[in-house]
Design a protein around this motif. Structure first.
Motif, short mmCIF file in Angstrom:
data_model
loop_
_atom_site.label_atom_id
_atom_site.label_comp_id
_atom_site.label_asym_id
_atom_site.label_seq_id
_atom_site.Cartn_x
_atom_site.Cartn_y
_atom_site.Cartn_z
N ASN A 151 0.84 -1.20 0.00
CA ASN A 151 0.00 0.00 0.00
C ASN A 151 0.88 1.26 0.00
OD1 ASN A 151 -2.63 0.98 -0.21
ND2 ASN A 151 -2.82 1.29 2.00
N THR A 152 1.85 1.23 -0.89
CA THR A 152 2.87 2.29 -0.92
C THR A 152 3.12 2.69 -2.37
OG1 THR A 152 3.94 1.46 1.08
CG2 THR A 152 5.27 2.85 -0.37
N VAL A 153 3.30 3.99 -2.55
CA VAL A 153 3.68 4.54 -3.85
C VAL A 153 5.07 5.13 -3.70
CG1 VAL A 153 3.17 6.34 -5.53
CG2 VAL A 153 1.33 4.96 -4.60
N TYR A 154 5.85 5.00 -4.77
CA TYR A 154 7.23 5.47 -4.74
C TYR A 154 7.46 6.55 -5.78
CZ TYR A 154 7.72 1.01 -2.31
OH TYR A 154 7.57 -0.03 -1.43
N LEU A 155 8.42 7.39 -5.49
CA LEU A 155 8.91 8.36 -6.47
C LEU A 155 10.42 8.13 -6.58
CD1 LEU A 155 8.24 10.77 -8.33
CD2 LEU A 155 8.92 12.27 -6.44
N GLN A 156 10.83 7.49 -7.67
CA GLN A 156 12.24 7.28 -7.93
C GLN A 156 12.80 8.52 -8.60
OE1 GLN A 156 14.28 4.55 -7.19
NE2 GLN A 156 15.93 5.89 -7.90
N MET A 157 13.81 9.10 -7.99
CA MET A 157 14.38 10.34 -8.48
C MET A 157 15.83 10.09 -8.87
SD MET A 157 12.74 13.05 -5.77
CE MET A 157 13.81 12.53 -4.44
N ASN A 158 16.12 10.21 -10.14
CA ASN A 158 17.47 10.01 -10.66
C ASN A 158 18.03 11.31 -11.22
OD1 ASN A 158 17.20 7.23 -10.10
ND2 ASN A 158 16.34 6.82 -12.14
N SER A 159 19.31 11.32 -11.42
CA SER A 159 19.98 12.50 -11.99
C SER A 159 19.57 13.77 -11.27
CB SER A 159 19.67 12.61 -13.49
OG SER A 159 20.06 11.45 -14.18
N LEU A 160 19.61 13.70 -9.97
CA LEU A 160 19.13 14.83 -9.16
C LEU A 160 19.98 16.07 -9.36
CD1 LEU A 160 18.09 12.84 -6.00
CD2 LEU A 160 16.62 14.42 -7.26
N LYS A 161 19.32 17.20 -9.30
CA LYS A 161 19.96 18.50 -9.49
C LYS A 161 19.77 19.34 -8.23
CE LYS A 161 18.63 18.41 -14.38
NZ LYS A 161 17.90 19.14 -15.46
N PRO A 162 20.63 20.32 -8.00
CA PRO A 162 20.43 21.18 -6.83
C PRO A 162 19.05 21.83 -6.79
CG PRO A 162 22.61 21.49 -7.72
CD PRO A 162 21.90 20.59 -8.68
N GLU A 163 18.48 22.12 -7.94
CA GLU A 163 17.17 22.74 -7.97
C GLU A 163 16.03 21.79 -7.60
OE1 GLU A 163 19.49 22.76 -10.40
OE2 GLU A 163 18.56 22.59 -12.40
N ASP A 164 16.35 20.52 -7.41
CA ASP A 164 15.36 19.58 -6.90
C ASP A 164 15.26 19.62 -5.37
OD1 ASP A 164 16.55 17.26 -9.37
OD2 ASP A 164 14.69 18.44 -9.45
N THR A 165 16.13 20.36 -4.75
CA THR A 165 16.11 20.48 -3.29
C THR A 165 14.80 21.11 -2.84
OG1 THR A 165 18.50 20.68 -3.11
CG2 THR A 165 17.19 21.59 -1.30
N ALA A 166 14.11 20.40 -1.95
CA ALA A 166 12.79 20.86 -1.47
C ALA A 166 12.27 19.86 -0.44
CB ALA A 166 11.81 20.96 -2.63
N VAL A 167 11.20 20.24 0.20
CA VAL A 167 10.42 19.29 0.99
C VAL A 167 9.39 18.68 0.05
CG1 VAL A 167 8.87 18.94 2.93
CG2 VAL A 167 10.76 20.58 3.12
N TYR A 168 9.38 17.36 -0.01
CA TYR A 168 8.47 16.65 -0.90
C TYR A 168 7.30 16.09 -0.11
CZ TYR A 168 11.74 16.94 -4.78
OH TYR A 168 12.54 17.40 -5.79
N TYR A 169 6.12 16.29 -0.65
CA TYR A 169 4.88 15.83 -0.04
C TYR A 169 4.15 14.89 -0.98
CZ TYR A 169 5.52 19.96 2.95
OH TYR A 169 6.01 20.90 3.80
#
Length: 125
Positions: free
Chosen positions: A76-94
Protein backbone atom coordinates in the motif's frame (compact mmCIF):
# COMPACT_ATOMS: atom_id res chain seq x y z
CA UNK A 1 -6.68 7.80 7.00
CA UNK A 2 -3.01 8.63 6.96
CA UNK A 3 -0.18 9.15 4.50
CA UNK A 4 3.44 8.98 5.49
CA UNK A 5 6.20 10.19 3.21
CA UNK A 6 9.77 9.07 3.76
CA UNK A 7 13.06 8.52 1.99
CA UNK A 8 14.43 12.03 1.81
CA UNK A 9 18.01 12.87 2.58
CA UNK A 10 21.20 14.48 1.36
CA UNK A 11 22.48 13.41 -2.03
CA UNK A 12 25.11 14.73 -4.40
CA UNK A 13 24.15 16.17 -7.79
CA UNK A 14 23.62 13.35 -10.23
CA UNK A 15 22.63 10.97 -7.48
CA UNK A 16 19.36 9.15 -6.80
CA UNK A 17 16.80 8.83 -4.07
CA UNK A 18 13.56 6.92 -3.77
CA UNK A 19 10.75 8.51 -1.83
CA UNK A 20 7.98 6.40 -0.36
CA UNK A 21 4.40 7.30 0.41
CA UNK A 22 2.74 4.73 2.62
CA UNK A 23 -0.98 4.78 3.27
CA UNK A 24 -3.01 3.49 6.16
CA UNK A 25 -6.75 3.44 6.47
CA UNK A 26 -7.43 3.24 2.75
CA UNK A 27 -6.19 1.49 -0.37
CA UNK A 28 -3.88 3.67 -2.42
CA UNK A 29 -4.47 1.76 -5.63
CA UNK A 30 -7.90 3.32 -6.04
CA UNK A 31 -6.72 6.85 -5.40
CA UNK A 32 -5.00 9.47 -7.49
CA UNK A 33 -1.62 10.07 -5.88
CA UNK A 34 0.29 13.28 -6.29
CA UNK A 35 3.78 14.37 -5.36
CA UNK A 36 4.40 18.03 -4.66
CA UNK A 37 7.46 19.90 -3.45
CA UNK A 38 8.11 23.16 -1.72
CA UNK A 39 11.16 25.31 -1.28
CA UNK A 40 11.07 27.68 1.74
CA UNK A 41 9.70 31.00 0.65
CA UNK A 42 8.16 29.63 -2.51
CA UNK A 43 4.82 28.13 -3.37
CA UNK A 44 4.33 24.40 -3.33
CA UNK A 45 4.58 23.00 -6.83
CA UNK A 46 3.27 19.86 -8.42
CA UNK A 47 5.86 17.26 -9.41
CA UNK A 48 4.00 14.20 -10.59
CA UNK A 49 0.88 12.12 -10.16
CA UNK A 50 -0.56 8.71 -10.79
CA UNK A 51 -4.16 8.79 -11.93
CA UNK A 52 -6.30 6.42 -9.91
CA UNK A 53 -8.68 5.49 -12.73
CA UNK A 54 -6.06 3.93 -15.00
CA UNK A 55 -2.66 4.18 -13.32
CA UNK A 56 -1.26 6.57 -15.88
CA UNK A 57 1.50 8.80 -14.59
CA UNK A 58 2.24 12.42 -15.36
CA UNK A 59 5.24 14.60 -14.62
CA UNK A 60 6.11 18.24 -14.63
CA UNK A 61 8.49 19.10 -17.46
CA UNK A 62 11.48 19.73 -15.19
CA UNK A 63 11.52 16.14 -13.92
CA UNK A 64 10.44 14.22 -17.02
CA UNK A 65 12.89 11.49 -17.84
CA UNK A 66 14.46 11.69 -14.38
CA UNK A 67 11.61 10.89 -11.96
CA UNK A 68 9.37 7.83 -12.07
CA UNK A 69 6.35 6.91 -9.99
CA UNK A 70 5.57 3.31 -9.15
CA UNK A 71 3.52 1.41 -6.62
CA UNK A 72 3.48 -1.71 -4.50
CA UNK A 73 -0.09 -2.75 -3.81
CA UNK A 74 0.96 -5.34 -1.24
CA UNK A 75 2.64 -2.63 0.80
CA UNK A 76 0.00 0.00 0.00
CA UNK A 77 2.87 2.29 -0.92
CA UNK A 78 3.68 4.54 -3.85
CA UNK A 79 7.23 5.47 -4.74
CA UNK A 80 8.91 8.36 -6.47
CA UNK A 81 12.24 7.28 -7.93
CA UNK A 82 14.38 10.34 -8.48
CA UNK A 83 17.47 10.01 -10.66
CA UNK A 84 19.98 12.50 -11.99
CA UNK A 85 19.13 14.83 -9.16
CA UNK A 86 19.96 18.50 -9.49
CA UNK A 87 20.43 21.18 -6.83
CA UNK A 88 17.17 22.74 -7.97
CA UNK A 89 15.36 19.58 -6.90
CA UNK A 90 16.11 20.48 -3.29
CA UNK A 91 12.79 20.86 -1.47
CA UNK A 92 10.42 19.29 0.99
CA UNK A 93 8.47 16.65 -0.90
CA UNK A 94 4.88 15.83 -0.04
CA UNK A 95 2.64 13.06 -1.21
CA UNK A 96 -1.09 13.55 -1.47
CA UNK A 97 -4.07 11.40 -2.34
CA UNK A 98 -7.68 11.72 -3.30
CA UNK A 99 -10.26 9.26 -4.61
CA UNK A 100 -11.62 11.59 -7.27
CA UNK A 101 -9.40 14.08 -9.01
CA UNK A 102 -10.57 15.32 -12.38
CA UNK A 103 -7.98 15.54 -15.12
CA UNK A 104 -7.96 19.32 -15.18
CA UNK A 105 -7.01 19.35 -11.48
CA UNK A 106 -4.31 16.69 -11.36
CA UNK A 107 -1.66 19.33 -10.67
CA UNK A 108 -3.75 21.32 -8.23
CA UNK A 109 -3.03 21.08 -4.50
CA UNK A 110 -6.63 21.81 -3.64
CA UNK A 111 -7.81 18.68 -5.46
CA UNK A 112 -6.10 16.37 -2.98
CA UNK A 113 -7.79 15.61 0.31
CA UNK A 114 -5.10 13.68 2.15
CA UNK A 115 -1.51 14.78 2.67
CA UNK A 116 1.63 13.27 4.12
CA UNK A 117 3.94 15.21 6.40
CA UNK A 118 6.73 15.88 3.91
CA UNK A 119 10.27 14.63 3.57
CA UNK A 120 13.30 16.83 2.90
CA UNK A 121 15.45 16.23 -0.14
CA UNK A 122 18.73 18.12 -0.32
CA UNK A 123 20.86 17.92 -3.44
CA UNK A 124 24.26 19.39 -2.76
CA UNK A 125 27.93 18.63 -3.12
Amino acid sequence: VQLQASGGGLVQPGGSLRLSCAASGFTLDYYTIGWFRQVPGKEREWVSCRRGSDGNTFYTDSVKGRFTMSGDNAKNTVYLQMNSLKPEDTAVYYCAADPSVIDSSLASQSAYRYWGQGTLVTVSS
